[in-house]
Each structure stands twice: as C-alpha cells, then as structure tokens.
Design an enzyme around this catalytic site. Structure first.
Site, PDB file in Angstrom:
ATOM      1  N   GLU A 138      -3.512   1.126  -6.806  1.00  0.00           N
ATOM      2  CA  GLU A 138      -2.457   0.205  -7.181  1.00  0.00           C
ATOM      3  C   GLU A 138      -2.247   0.292  -8.687  1.00  0.00           C
ATOM      4  OE1 GLU A 138       0.462  -1.086  -6.449  1.00  0.00           O
ATOM      5  OE2 GLU A 138      -0.539  -1.879  -4.659  1.00  0.00           O
ATOM      6  N   CYS A 184       0.873  -1.171   0.000  1.00  0.00           N
ATOM      7  CA  CYS A 184       0.000   0.000   0.000  1.00  0.00           C
ATOM      8  C   CYS A 184       0.908   1.219   0.000  1.00  0.00           C
ATOM      9  CB  CYS A 184      -0.898   0.016   1.234  1.00  0.00           C
ATOM     10  SG  CYS A 184      -1.966   1.485   1.312  1.00  0.00           S
TER      11      CYS A 184
END
Length: 271
Positions: free
Chosen positions: A114, A2
C-alpha cells in the site's frame, strides 16, 4: 483497497497448509513478488469435481485471473476494475451477491503493498508547491510470518464467441474482499512512520484467520446472515508494516528484493 500483493510460497506448501485435496501441477505459477490485477493467482476453494459421480465438495487449489468478470457480462472488459469488493456492501452488488453466497475462496499471499503520501507532502501539494507528491510503498504482512489468507470471491464467465471445446471458452476470475483498515496499533510498527494500518490507507484486504478458513470455504453455508457474519474483521495487532523500495511501484519489477525492509522511507513521510 488491495491493488498489489506478493505471493511467493511454493504450491506444495499451500496444498499442505490448506489441506487441499486436488490441484493440477501443470497449473503451477512461478513465485510472484508483484502481483497486479489481471494476473493469474492461486485460489483455494471448495466445489464438486466436474463430471464426478460423487458430488461432495472437494477442496481445490485453482489458478484464477484476478479481476472478476460477472457471469452475465457481455465481455471481459472492465475486469481490472473489479479486483476488490467492499465487505460492507458486497451483499448488495449484482456482480458479487451470488458469488458471496456460493463461490467464496481464499487467495493466499505473503502480504500486500500500500502507498502512502505523507502529511507534509500533501500540504505542499495543496499549497501548489509540488505538482505530484511521491508516494512511499509499505509492505503489510502477518507479524508472525504466517500466510496472509485474503477473503475472496470467484465467478465463471462463458466466452460466447468461442466453441464449447475451446480451452479459453470459460474464464474463472476472482476478487479480493476489502474492509476498513485497522485503527489499533500494529503488531510490529516501523521505527518511524505509520503506527496503524489506517495511517497507511483507509482500506485493507479482509484477512481470514485459520480458525475461519473452513467456514468461509464451506459451500453449504448459503444463508445471507451467516455468510455476512463471516465478514467480521480479524483481531487487531496481528500485522506488521514496513517501508520498501519504490521499485515495486513499477509492475514490470519483480523479485524478492521488493520485500526487503528499508531502514526508513525513501522520501520523507510525515504523519
């Protein structure tokens, strides 16, 4: 992993949602659609109030810096490299072992970003036909629109170069726990592109469903086995993912337009 997420919910909404007993309005943060490492973020945690006679744990919402600085570190340098802790090994790492047992928190978000490089572009790169493939960003968020509650750890670090009464003498920093990305079908998949989170990236933040919030925040849970049991992945199929503009790749860009869903990837992404 993350490395970027969005957090735009109003603090009053988070206080109610997480049943927070104490927070300081002067610590309120502006909505942020492009949260990057070293930024200040909201964290939900439970601990006794400082200098209070009653030592019971109080659920608080605090403003922490994303990028954990171990308590034993000589300097805060390197915090940006400690934004994530792997669920599989967090109990083994000196920087994370103690926080795992006694300083767990929830980092509320709208979802996370992402980047994926499609198979076709990767093949071109291998063949030497393209020096640097462009990566398509996706936004991953709960399919039902609920808060994305990321499992986190926090730590205190004392800056010994400053006097005790200096407002920056103590740093409180945090890290997001990550786990293997789900391989099952997305709850809501884009019209074209990835069909599972693992198609986007092999890692994802560990999401805590609401039924696990209390147990995760409870500082009385200090046994390693019972704490590690809390690191189990949530049920599959709760997430959706969709392509967003590559503008999010620049940390200077910020605004709700970063979350707008594209009809398809900006660049061809083959899976």
């Amino acid at each position: 992993m993350c490395g970027r997420y969005a957090a735009s919910r109003q603090p009053e909404d988070l206080v109610g949602l997480f049943q927070v007993e104490m927070w300081e309005p002067e610590e309120a943060l502006a909505p942020d659609w492009n949260v990057a490492p070293t930024k200040e973020v909201y964290a939900i945690l439970e601990r006794p109030l400082k200098d209070a006679d009653d030592r019971r744990p109080v659920r608080q919402m605090r403003t922490l810096k994303w990028g954990l600085v171990p308590s034993w570190s000589k300097s805060p340098e390197g915090a940006a490299r400690m934004i994530n802790a792997r669920a599989e090994t967090v109990h083994e790492k000196p920087s994370f072992r103690k926080p795992l047992l006694s300083r767990r928190c929830i980092l509320p978000a709208d979802g996370y970003y992402e980047w994926v490089t499609g198979t076709g572009e990767r093949e071109l790169e291998v063949e030497g036909k393209k020096k640097r493939p462009r990566k398509q960003p996706y936004f991953v968020t709960p399919a039902d629109g609920s808060v994305f509650a990321m499992a986190g750890l926090y730590e205190f670090w004392r800056d010994r170069t400053l006097p005790d009464d200096h407002p920056q003498a103590w740093w409180v920093t945090c890290s997001v726990i990550t786990t293997e990305a789900e391989q099952g079908p997305l709850g809501v998949a884009p019209a074209e592109g990835p069909r599972s989170l693992s198609d986007i990236h092999p890692r994802m933040p560990l999401m805590l469903t609401e039924d696990r919030w209390d147990a995760w925040l409870d500082p009385a849970r200090t046994g390693m086995d019972e704490v590690r049991a809390l690191l189990a992945a949530p049920p599959e199929g709760l997430m959706r993912a969709y392509p967003v503009a590559t503008a999010v790749s620049n940390v200077r860009n910020n605004g709700p337009e970063l979350l707008e869903e594209l009809s398809g990837p900006e660049e061809p992404v083959l899976f």
